[in-house]
Write an enzyme that holds these catalytic residues in place. Structure first.
Site: not given
Ligand SMILES: NC(=O)c1ccc[n+]([C@@H]2O[C@H](COP(=O)([O-])OP(=O)(O)OC[C@H]3O[C@@H](n4cnc5c(N)ncnc54)[C@H](OP(=O)(O)O)[C@@H]3O)[C@@H](O)[C@H]2O)c1
Length: 260
Positions: A169, A173
């Site tokens: 993640y 991002k």
């Protein structure tokens, strides 16, 4: 499809006349971003992939406040579905999309390095790199023809914090930040601005029951953020009030990452 053009009294606001497309707006932050953009006068395409009922609820909230919204079911990781969804929104409201908010997320598993494989990284990149690319390509013809547009990517403070067992993640991002800056440079001559809002932990439906005390205690402003804190920042960046702002990353987390 749930459609509301029930607009008893035109809503004045900084997004009046715009058409906004918000991905993942059936619940969580996306719902409140959609509501805020509508309250600021935009017609809003409420995108989602699974829950018709939740998306209809977002549309109903907007309609109740006198705004315009249309629920559009489309898996934003699929090129054909994205193209059709953008076309559906533009046909329904008779204008091109002027505001794009790349917000949707799938599951965000926390995994050690040993338990992760490439597919786990690909899954996150599909939401935070592939989908925004598909969306931007779908809305660019309209924005270029209009000579204006605002794209707001939703990032995360995890890029600064580097949370453990969350690298798939965090990596995706992080990629969003470079993508935001490069798109901002490329699209600036076309009058299109690209920015990123990086929320802190903002409890939404999926966090029900989670203990927030420890996190809230570390936030300089001494509280958890609320969806409307994110929505207000997105509405500002989407609007002409932010006409001199592009390529920027705005942390909305009560100051947790300032100085990092
Ligand atoms: N909440 C936080 O604390 C926080 C903190 C930092 C960053 N963020 C970021 O903020 C954004 C929103 O997060 P959230 O917490 O609000 O998430 P959420 O509550 O889980 O909502 C995710 C949304 O995405 C939709 N969705 C899922 N798969 C989709 C697909 N394939 N195509 C289109 N839509 C899809 C979901 O609707 P359906 O299931 O109906 O399809 C839902 O509307 C994400 O980018 C997240 O990384 C959130």
């Amino acid at each position: 499809m749930q459609h509301s053009t029930n607009n008893p009294s035109p809503i004045p606001g900084k997004l009046k006349g715009k058409l906004a497309f918000v991905t993942g707006a059936s619940r969580g932050l996306g719902r409140w971003i959609a509501v805020e953009l509508a309250q600021q006068g935009a017609a809003v395409a409420v995108n989602y992939a699974h829950s018709d009922e939740d998306a209809a609820h977002t549309v109903a909230l907007i309609a109740k406040a006198g705004g315009e919204a249309l629920a559009i079911r489309a898996d934003i990781t699929k090129e054909e579905e994205v193209r059709e969804a953008a076309g559906q929104a533009e046909a329904a409201f008779g204008r091109s999309i002027g505001v794009l908010v790349n917000n949707a997320t799938g599951p965000q598993p926390m995994l050690s390095i040993e338990d992760s494989d490439w597919k786990d990284y690909e899954d996150q990149l599909a939401f935070f790199v592939k989908a925004p690319l598909l969306l931007v390509k779908a809305v660019l013809p309209g924005m270029r023809a209009a000579g204006s547009g605002s794209i707001v990517n939703i990032g995360s403070e995890v890029v600064q914090l580097g949370n453990a067992r969350f690298a798939s993640y965090v990596t995706a991002k992080s990629a969003m930040i470079g993508m935001t800056r490069s798109w901002a440079s490329e699209l600036e001559p076309a009058g299109i601005r690209v920015n990123l809002v990086a929320p802190g932990w903002i409890p939404v439906e999926r966090h029900a029951g989670a203990s927030t005390d420890d996190y809230a205690g570390r936030v300089p402003l001494q509280r958890m953020g609320e969806p409307k804190d994110i929505a207000a920042a997105v509405a500002f960046l989407a609007s002409d009030e932010a006409r001199f702002i592009t390529g920027q990353c705005l942390s909305v987390n009560g100051g947790l990452t300032f100085g990092i």
